[in-house]
Design a protein around this motif. Structure first.
Motif, PDB file in Angstrom:
ATOM      1  N   UNK A  41       0.851  -1.203   0.000  1.00  0.00           N
ATOM      2  CA  UNK A  41       0.000   0.000   0.000  1.00  0.00           C
ATOM      3  C   UNK A  41       0.885   1.250   0.000  1.00  0.00           C
ATOM      4  N   UNK A  42       1.903   1.261   0.867  1.00  0.00           N
ATOM      5  CA  UNK A  42       2.753   2.448   0.997  1.00  0.00           C
ATOM      6  C   UNK A  42       3.569   2.697  -0.273  1.00  0.00           C
ATOM      7  N   UNK A  43       4.078   1.628  -0.873  1.00  0.00           N
ATOM      8  CA  UNK A  43       4.871   1.792  -2.105  1.00  0.00           C
ATOM      9  C   UNK A  43       3.969   2.250  -3.246  1.00  0.00           C
ATOM     10  N   UNK A  44       2.777   1.655  -3.324  1.00  0.00           N
ATOM     11  CA  UNK A  44       1.843   2.050  -4.388  1.00  0.00           C
ATOM     12  C   UNK A  44       1.441   3.522  -4.233  1.00  0.00           C
ATOM     13  N   UNK A  45       1.327   3.974  -3.006  1.00  0.00           N
ATOM     14  CA  UNK A  45       0.919   5.365  -2.781  1.00  0.00           C
ATOM     15  C   UNK A  45       2.058   6.342  -3.020  1.00  0.00           C
ATOM     16  N   UNK A  46       3.272   5.935  -2.667  1.00  0.00           N
ATOM     17  CA  UNK A  46       4.377   6.899  -2.681  1.00  0.00           C
ATOM     18  C   UNK A  46       5.326   6.721  -3.856  1.00  0.00           C
ATOM     19  N   UNK A  47       5.313   5.533  -4.465  1.00  0.00           N
ATOM     20  CA  UNK A  47       6.287   5.197  -5.498  1.00  0.00           C
ATOM     21  C   UNK A  47       7.700   5.450  -4.971  1.00  0.00           C
ATOM     22  N   UNK A  48       7.884   5.194  -3.714  1.00  0.00           N
ATOM     23  CA  UNK A  48       9.176   5.478  -3.092  1.00  0.00           C
ATOM     24  C   UNK A  48       9.376   4.485  -1.941  1.00  0.00           C
ATOM     25  N   UNK A  49      10.318   3.584  -2.111  1.00  0.00           N
ATOM     26  CA  UNK A  49      10.526   2.542  -1.101  1.00  0.00           C
ATOM     27  C   UNK A  49      10.953   3.145   0.232  1.00  0.00           C
ATOM     28  N   UNK A  50      11.749   4.218   0.155  1.00  0.00           N
ATOM     29  CA  UNK A  50      12.215   4.872   1.385  1.00  0.00           C
ATOM     30  C   UNK A  50      11.048   5.414   2.199  1.00  0.00           C
ATOM     31  N   UNK A  51      10.131   6.081   1.520  1.00  0.00           N
ATOM     32  CA  UNK A  51       8.939   6.612   2.203  1.00  0.00           C
ATOM     33  C   UNK A  51       8.109   5.464   2.772  1.00  0.00           C
ATOM     34  N   UNK A  52       7.986   4.391   1.979  1.00  0.00           N
ATOM     35  CA  UNK A  52       7.175   3.244   2.429  1.00  0.00           C
ATOM     36  C   UNK A  52       7.777   2.623   3.682  1.00  0.00           C
ATOM     37  N   UNK A  53       9.104   2.455   3.684  1.00  0.00           N
ATOM     38  CA  UNK A  53       9.768   1.885   4.872  1.00  0.00           C
ATOM     39  C   UNK A  53       9.495   2.761   6.094  1.00  0.00           C
ATOM     40  N   UNK A  54       9.667   4.065   5.914  1.00  0.00           N
ATOM     41  CA  UNK A  54       9.467   4.982   7.051  1.00  0.00           C
ATOM     42  C   UNK A  54       8.012   4.969   7.520  1.00  0.00           C
TER      43      UNK A  54
END
Lengths: 177, 412
Positions: free
Chosen positions: A32-45
């Motif tokens: 969900x986080x990666x799909x929303x942000x297209x950014x693995x770093x943001x998703x991890x955080x």
């Protein structure tokens, strides 16, 4: 095991139950986080922050619905905050699909498969509000009413965003899906 | 609708690979957060966090059931796609018409790193109740198998009023609503989720020594395979596979209109059981909690860690290093089966008066070591402390004779 029982056990100090909740929903929430942000770093955080906040508030947390939907909503809110902060810091307009920020970067602890890269790259081209509705509806399996509550807009607006978003995605992914 | 399904399928095939360091960091920080709260809990009034999800589920479900029943009437006029006598719609009609149903439910789910969950139970349905008797199991990649035998009963007419009974530990968890779980709702899920699925006949096959018609029904990324009696259209076995084979559910030994006593669905917890009300978090213990419960729980904790007491027991040595050690220990310990009853010791601690001055210093003390104290507290109205030692003996000790706290001694 039933989510509500896991939450109850967590609240009584069973840390193993907390770990089971984390392991049960980790991958789904990261997607969900990666799909929303297209950014693995943001998703991890985002995932990290959501679970820390969940633990902080666990002793007085009340689960009256789906835990998955609740956590997905929290992840969406956190991603929104992190993206806003990042935009403020870098003055970037938003996720840039040409920047493959979902690529396996050194130091990154989460890697995506090809399908997730494709879907997050396509979603990154949508306006943030459409992206959020589509991810929460199609992957988070939230009801439109729940999405409306979390995004602070009316149900009709959410439905409209969903319809336009699906239309845009269809043309973007035409021939790929 | 087709685009949505395709995009949903793309999501369904999305996967992430997570480095164990990410899990360690997140779990460490969540435990720190939990610790921080626990320390501050007595000092401040907790803020209320709640999420109110839609409570109209039941109404919507009823509306959907009516709508689906109407659709079924239309669908039922059809038949098998390849012209055989029994189709999914016929099976659904039998399922819908049954007054009572019993079946064996088996499920398994694989996680990354060989982690594995399974359930095997007998499910009984008599509207509006569902009951399951069986075993929930879990295997971690770095630990042994754990199984828990439970009875679950749910009343779907009252927002899934729910009770989970663990006979081995005489423990019940009760919730006045939101108690549906995968096992209890599996049958309802099949009836609902696959009603408008795409059907493919697999012809006539032998199953359990008898002839059956077999067909596949697909919906999104989920597939069920159904074996049905060619004469009666009663289902003999249903298998459901989802998430690229990671989730598997099998319903077998399916029987309809079996006599089921109402007593089977009595949701009153037995009088001699401890009962946790999950809505109010009130924990009813039908006997007096004593120091023995605390000693039992301490002993269990030590046995789970190969005969030495854990780094922390509710409290303990502060600091990040101790916390990380404690987390590592929790991975070693038997997580579920041994955790229901021992919580009575924790409950005993929770109910101690505020001035009981509970301390835990048992880190790495060997079970049986009478020379080392592991914890102490002051009973209400007592001038002396109750000090427990590694051999689980207890002595009354004056405040000035209390053992030193190891980490405070080291700091000096």
């Amino acid at each position: 095991m039933h989510d509500r029982l896991l939450v109850t056990r967590c609240k009584r100090g069973d840390r193993e139950a907390l770990r089971r909740i984390y392991e049960k929903y980790r991958d789904k929430l990261l997607i969900v986080a990666i799909a929303l942000s297209h950014d693995v770093g943001v998703a991890e955080d985002a995932l990290h922050d959501v679970f820390v906040a969940f633990a902080e508030n666990l002793p007085c947390f009340e689960l009256t619905g789906s835990l998955k939907a609740y956590l997905a909503t929290c992840v969406a809110n956190r991603v929104r905050d992190l993206m806003r902060r990042r935009r403020r810091a870098t003055t970037e307009p938003g996720p840039d699909p040409s920047v493959a920020s979902d690529r396996d970067e050194p130091g990154r602890l989460v890697a995506c498969n090809e399908e997730l890269r494709r879907v997050s790259a396509a979603l990154a081209q949508l306006p943030a509000e459409q992206r959020e509705v589509i991810v929460l509806r199609l992957y988070g399996q939230l009801r439109f009413r729940a999405i409306a509550q979390t995004t602070g807009v009316s149900v009709n607006t959410v439905k409209g965003r969903y319809r336009y978003g699906i239309g845009n995605l269809r043309s973007m992914l035409n021939g790929e899906v | 609708m087709r685009s949505q399904r395709k995009i949903r399928n793309l999501f369904a095939r999305s996967r992430v690979t997570v480095d164990p360091r990410f899990d360690e960091r997140t779990m460490r920080d969540t435990h720190v957060a939990l610790d921080t709260f626990e320390m501050a809990e007595s000092a401040s009034e907790p803020k209320k966090w709640s999420i109110t999800m839609s409570r109209k589920t039941t109404k919507i479900a009823v509306a959907a059931a009516i709508l689906l029943a109407a659709l079924l009437g239309i669908h039922y006029l059809g038949g098998s796609p390849d012209g055989t006598s029994v189709a999914w719609a016929n099976v659904l009609a039998q399922m819908d018409a049954a007054q009572t149903v019993t079946f064996t439910y088996e499920s398994e789910r694989m996680y990354e790193g060989d982690e594995y969950c399974w359930t095997k139970s007998t499910v009984k349905i008599k509207e509006p109740y569902r009951r399951s008797d069986g075993v929930d199991g879990h295997r971690y990649s770095d630990g042994p198998d754990h199984e828990e035998t439970n009875i679950c009963i749910s009343d779907v007419s009252r927002q899934n009023r729910f009770i989970l009974i663990n006979p081995a530990w005489k423990l019940a968890h009760y919730a006045p609503d939101h108690g549906g779980n995968d096992t209890l709702m599996s049958y309802d899920g099949l009836r609902k989720d696959f009603r408008d699925g795409t059907e493919e006949s697999l012809g006539t096959v032998q199953i359990d020594g008898r002839e059956a018609v077999c067909f596949k029904v697909s919906k999104d990324d989920k597939v069920i395979t159904v074996w049905a009696d060619p004469e009666t259209a009663l289902p003999l076995r249903i298998e459901r596979v989802a998430n690229a084979g990671v989730d598997k559910v099998i319903l077998s030994d399916i029987a309809f209109d079996v006599e089921l006593s109402d007593a089977l669905f009595d949701m009153t917890p037995p009088a001699d059981y401890c009962v946790m009300n999950m809505a109010t978090e009130e924990f009813r213990v039908p006997f007096e909690l004593t120091e023995t419960h605390l000693i039992d729980e301490l002993a269990t904790s030590a046995k789970e860690l190969s005969g030495r007491f854990p780094t922390r027991f509710g409290r303990g040595r502060p600091g990040k290093e101790a916390l990380e050690k404690s987390i590592a220990e929790s991975r070693q310990a038997v997580p579920m089966e041994g955790r229901s009853t021992p919580m009575l010791g924790t409950e005993f601690l929770k109910r101690l008066p505020e001035d009981s001055d509970w301390k835990y210093v048992g880190e790495d003390v060997k079970l049986g070591d009478a020379s080392k104290a592991i914890c102490w507290y002051k009973p209400a109205g007592s001038a002396t402390y109750r000090v427990m030692y590694g051999d689980l003996s207890v002595k009354d000790v004056a405040p000035e004779d209390l053992p030193p706290i190891p980490w405070q001694t080291e700091e000096k």
